[in-house]
Design an enzyme around this catalytic site. Structure first.
Site, PDB file in Angstrom:
ATOM      1  N   HIS A  25      -3.042  -2.924  -3.701  1.00  0.00           N
ATOM      2  CA  HIS A  25      -2.241  -3.331  -4.858  1.00  0.00           C
ATOM      3  C   HIS A  25      -1.357  -2.160  -5.281  1.00  0.00           C
ATOM      4  O   HIS A  25      -1.847  -1.035  -5.451  1.00  0.00           O
ATOM      5  CB  HIS A  25      -3.151  -3.722  -6.033  1.00  0.00           C
ATOM      6  CG  HIS A  25      -2.385  -4.299  -7.187  1.00  0.00           C
ATOM      7  ND1 HIS A  25      -1.890  -5.579  -7.184  1.00  0.00           N
ATOM      8  CD2 HIS A  25      -2.011  -3.761  -8.370  1.00  0.00           C
ATOM      9  CE1 HIS A  25      -1.253  -5.803  -8.314  1.00  0.00           C
ATOM     10  NE2 HIS A  25      -1.309  -4.721  -9.063  1.00  0.00           N
ATOM     11  N   ASP A  27      -6.938  -9.275  -9.705  1.00  0.00           N
ATOM     12  CA  ASP A  27      -6.802  -7.824  -9.550  1.00  0.00           C
ATOM     13  C   ASP A  27      -7.773  -7.056 -10.438  1.00  0.00           C
ATOM     14  O   ASP A  27      -7.446  -5.983 -10.957  1.00  0.00           O
ATOM     15  CB  ASP A  27      -5.364  -7.360  -9.850  1.00  0.00           C
ATOM     16  CG  ASP A  27      -4.319  -8.113  -9.060  1.00  0.00           C
ATOM     17  OD1 ASP A  27      -4.685  -8.645  -7.991  1.00  0.00           O
ATOM     18  OD2 ASP A  27      -3.164  -8.176  -9.484  1.00  0.00           O
ATOM     19  N   CYS A  55      16.105  22.510  23.087  1.00  0.00           N
ATOM     20  CA  CYS A  55      15.627  21.196  23.517  1.00  0.00           C
ATOM     21  C   CYS A  55      15.466  21.088  25.021  1.00  0.00           C
ATOM     22  O   CYS A  55      14.605  20.354  25.511  1.00  0.00           O
ATOM     23  CB  CYS A  55      16.558  20.094  23.004  1.00  0.00           C
ATOM     24  SG  CYS A  55      18.288  20.395  23.376  1.00  0.00           S
TER      25      CYS A  55
END
Length: 917
Positions: free
Chosen positions: A122, A158, A722
């Site tokens: 929730h 809830d 890289c």
């Protein structure tokens, strides 16, 4: 790294459960995927039916895995469970129900059925804001904290016991989207997985909810969402942002209901603009170039970005008084007289036109480029000192629009403001370096919307260089809006390609003029050795802009013969067109050069861009932004938004107005970006990702060159490269000699201050990376590789890593498979003459960025280069890239190309046109 390995082993041996997932959405999909990764077995997925023939994301991934999927439209009718549905659920035999964002009402005999019951996510800190609108009410009420709860499911109110909660601060300009993307979504997924494991291990708490502080508010209706403007500005702002998207907060303006979107608080200074009366407001609003300013009862101000009218039309709030794209201004008597003189000038040029009407179009009436020059010069001769440009005619082609432009120029209303830069200065490298530090949006440097900043650190000593703006989602949205306007209605989109190239050449010249300052910034911000920064980081950036500047007027389509029924009177041709607004996200190893590799091609193709520099190396990009203004690049064409990848990068990936995203970085982040780009608007993507580039050294090589270039292949730019050779394969007969010579050279390397011209090896980019490299070496030793040299941090201030050499590396080892992105040479030997064997080992990786081979045998070199599965193959050299040669990888090293003609196609689209005549 050792910690990560231990975590993996720990997860493997933890208790596991049989789970039923009840829910939907991308959130549900991610929870499902991560639970399976943790070893839990999902025995059934219960989600919503397909909508318009499209399955929910949770259903898509579960069906692909072969998990049983049930798509029930409802679980109960008139409050009573549907027997067949409940029985189908019970048949899967779940031990726990996991409900991520479950929107359906689930019967209690389903919730209570598993041995461990049910848990549900929730999006609020229960008991506060129960109900479906929890995030909205968090903002509407002005809560200082947001968060989520995982609780033991009850009957849908809830109110069940709490298992786990997490919270985060609410930033002044947070929206529902920013809260969700920054915290509720990523952290919620982790928490759901953690909660399941706590239950599996018998450690899950059940903390009863109190009624103290509990609230429940349903979803607002449009009729209830009118803004009360007689309250403080912050309360107005909270109301608008809490109602953003649905249902939308509204006010009455000029007797019309107008919905307000995109609210943000303003600081002390409010831009000038035109007053606007708003019903119920304590004082008039102000329509400014940035949006609509509203004042609260406390005289503080907020900015509204967009307005929507009752017919559904939405406009930028800044355009409220505009008709089309041109503001209508009332002319004075003197201005009307001059306008009639200008009408006469038009008539003199357009002699074929009977009368110059308000709607007469200059070009449709037969005017050419020479007539534009004549018109501008005749008017400037009549009005000495008037700032009128040829481009103004192209932007306002009808007489009425041209007169509007002329009058604003005459009044000085459209004069460009002088660029104001609040520099951070530093006396370093025998110069005073002046560094912009704010966001660069629509041609101006300005603070981040929320006023946030972050420190950028000098890796040579760990000191703070300066503070840098920390952009928010709102800043990204403003930058994209500026880029979109520059592309669609600004001069850039209408500019002659040759003129566009001239501006890029000028930009390259300015970069060369400031190359020492740019190289110094690169050194102190990224740790690059100054001499390398001058030659490569900056030098190649300049070359890249000059190369692509030359391409601007050479982008061509082609004619195509097509097969049609006779008579064949058809012409088919293609046009290469820019895509529009592009996003570019660059890494921290070559901050300026990666900017140039991507943005030069992007701009040459005619696009506009929003660029996010790496959070730890933003300074050279912001200095570059300053130079673009001096070069005359129109405002909005280039925008720079420094900040976090999780916020700025994610928003760029999600933004619906961006048509292309170019990214250089890690493979996991690249995958996430690609997913977000697909889900948002299927934007075009190019990715340059991780690497583990193999370098094969045969016994018939030039040993001197193989040692020298082998060193460069690993230690160039302190290994933060890289295409660095992630693993060297050395033929057995020369292995020991090669290692001996490499070790001699490593010991000669000078590690130290990157601004010292004699330094070979500077600091690693930032502390977290430094620590990762040390862990990487520790794993290598633990797995049994031989650490010949290095492996530790240098004992001095800053983030210096010893150049490191490993031998006896076996194929199964972690350091044989994973990229270090640092100064760590990983060497394996292979049997003499075993060419195919070493090729199989070299290609046994999911990466394919670059590779290399050293041999004097040309036949062997060509055979190996053909078989190596990588986007670039170096033969008897390494790191030799050029602006004209395409660069990009295969497999999980990404796709798409930087540099060369291929790079232009990454930022163009092909349109086919067929004409019958």
């Amino acid at each position: 790294m050792l910690f990560l390995l231990s975590c993996l082993l720990q997860n493997y041996y933890q208790n596991k459960l049989r789970l039923a997932l009840i829910g939907q959405s991308l959130f549900g999909q991610e929870v499902y995927t991560n639970l399976r990764k943790q070893g839990h077995r999902v025995v059934g997925v219960f989600t919503v039916p397909d909508r318009d023939g499209k399955a929910d994301p949770l259903a898509v991934v579960a069906e692909k895995d072969g998990t049983p999927v049930f798509k029930f439209p409802r679980w109960r009718v008139k409050g009573k469970p549907i027997t067949e549905v409940v029985e189908a659920y019970k048949a899967v035999g779940a031990e726990l129900n996991v409900m991520p964002f479950c929107s359906q009402f689930i019967p209690m005999n389903v919730i209570d059925h598993p041995a461990h019951g049910s848990i549900i996510y929730h999006p609020s800190i229960l008991p506060l804001h129960r109900g479906a609108s929890a995030i909205n009410w968090t903002l509407i009420n002005g809560d200082k904290k947001a968060g989520f709860s995982i609780f033991w499911a009850d009957d849908g109110l809830d109110t069940g016991p709490i298992l786990l909660q997490r919270e985060c601060p609410v930033e002044p300009n947070d929206t529902v989207d920013s809260l969700y993307n920054r915290f509720l979504f990523p952290e919620g997924i982790k928490a759901m997985v953690e909660s399941v494991q706590l239950i599996a291990d018998g450690k899950a708490p059940r903390v009863p909810q109190t009624e103290e502080g509990a609230s429940y508010e349903g979803i607002q209706k449009k009729s209830n969402s009118k803004v009360n403007l007689a309250q403080p500005a912050e309360a107005i702002h909270n109301w608008i942002r809490g109602h953003d998207k649905v249902p939308g907060a509204w006010a009455v303006i000029d007797g019309r209901t107008v919905t307000l979107y995109g609210s943000s608080m303003l600081g002390e200074s409010v831009p000038a603009g035109q007053p606007l009366e708003i019903e119920g407001a304590s004082q008039p609003g102000v329509v400014t170039k940035n949006g609509l300013v509203l004042y609260g009862s406390d005289s503080k101000a907020l900015m509204v970005k967009n307005l929507q009218f009752e017919d559904g039309k939405m406009i930028p709030a800044a355009k409220y008084f505009y008709s089309g794209d041109t503001a209508r201004v009332e002319l004075t008597d003197d201005e009307r007289k001059i306008a009639e003189e200008i009408r006469g000038i038009w008539k003199g040029i357009l002699s074929n036109v009977a009368a110059i009407e308000e709607t007469t179009d200059f070009f449709k009436s037969g005017a050419a480029s020479m007539d534009v020059v004549r018109l501008v010069e005749e008017i400037k001769q009549r009005c000495v000192g008037l700032q009128l440009q040829n481009e103004d005619v192209y932007m306002a082609t009808t007489f009425q629009d041209f007169i509007q432009t002329f009058v604003r120029r005459l009044r000085g209303e459209d004069q460009e403001e002088e660029m104001v830069i609040d520099y951070a200065t530093k006396d370093v490298n025998n110069m005073t370096v002046k560094m912009p530090w704010q966001c660069f949006i629509n041609g101006k440097f300005e603070d981040a919307e929320n006023g946030k900043t972050a420190n950028t650190i000098n890796p040579a000593d760990g000191s703070v260089i300066c503070k840098v703006a920390y952009a928010s989602v709102g800043d990204v949205d403003r930058a994209v809006a500026a880029a979109k306007e520059a592309f669609e209605v600004g001069p850039w989109g209408r500019m002659n390609p040759r003129d566009r190239g001239t501006l890029l050449y000028k930009l390259a010249d300015l970069m060369e003029e400031h190359q020492e300052e740019l190289a110094t910034i690169e050194s102190i911000d990224s740790g690059a050795v100054y001499t390398l920064a001058l030659k490569t980081h900056v030098g190649m950036s300049i070359q890249t802009f000059r190369y692509f500047a030359g391409w601007c007027d050479k982008i061509q389509g082609k004619t195509i013969p097509i097969n049609q029924a006779r008579p064949n009177r058809n012409l088919t041709f293609t046009k290469k067109e820019p895509l529009g607004v592009c996003a570019i996200i660059i890494p921290w190893n070559y901050p300026l050069m990666m900017l140039a590799w991507k943005s030069a091609a992007c701009l040459a193709a005619g696009n506009t861009l929003v660029l996010k520099p790496a959070q730890v190396t933003p300074l050279s990009a912001l200095k570059f932004a300053e130079l673009t203004v001096k070069a005359g690049i129109p405002k909005g064409v280039i925008n720079i938004v420094p900040g976090s990848g999780g916020m700025v990068g994610q928003r760029l990936s999600d933004h619906p107005d961006i048509r292309k995203l170019g990214f250089t970085g890690s493979t996991p982040i690249g995958k996430q970006i690609m997913k977000s780009c697909a889900l948002s608007n299927l934007k075009k993507v190019s990715l340059e990702l991780g690497g583990k580039s193999p370098l094969i050294i045969f016994s018939d090589c030039d040993m001197d060159k193989a040692v020298r270039m082998g060193m460069s292949s690993v230690f160039f730019n302190k290994g933060e490269n890289c295409i660095a050779a992630g693993r060297l394969f050395v033929e057995e007969s020369i292995h020991d000699e090669y290692i001996r010579r490499v070790l001699e050279e490593i010991k000669k390397m000078k590690v130290g201050d990157p601004l010292d011209r004699s330094t070979d090896h500077g600091p690693q980019n930032h502390k977290a990376h430094m620590d990762k490299l040390v862990e990487y070496c520790e794993v290598g030793v633990k797995e049994g590789a031989t650490l010949v040299y290095g492996g530790k941090q240098v004992d001095r201030p800053g983030f210096f890593m010893e150049p490191t050499l490993f031998t006896d590396v076996e194929d199964h080892m972690f350091i044989a498979k994973e990229e270090s992105f640092g100064p760590i040479m990983v060497v394996s030997k292979f049997k003499d003459g075993d060419i195919d064997g070493v090729l199989n080992r070299a290609n046994d990786t999911e990466f394919g960025l670059a590779s290399g081979v050293f041999t004097r045998d040309i036949n062997k070199a060509m055979y190996v280069s053909e078989k190596l599965d990588a986007g670039t193959v170096f033969v008897n050299t390494y790191n030799k890239t050029d602006v004209a040669s395409p660069f990009g990888g295969f497999k999980q090293s990404g796709f798409g190309k930087d540099l060369g003609e291929d790079a232009l196609n990454e930022y163009l689209r092909t349109k086919a046109v067929t004409v019958e005549y």
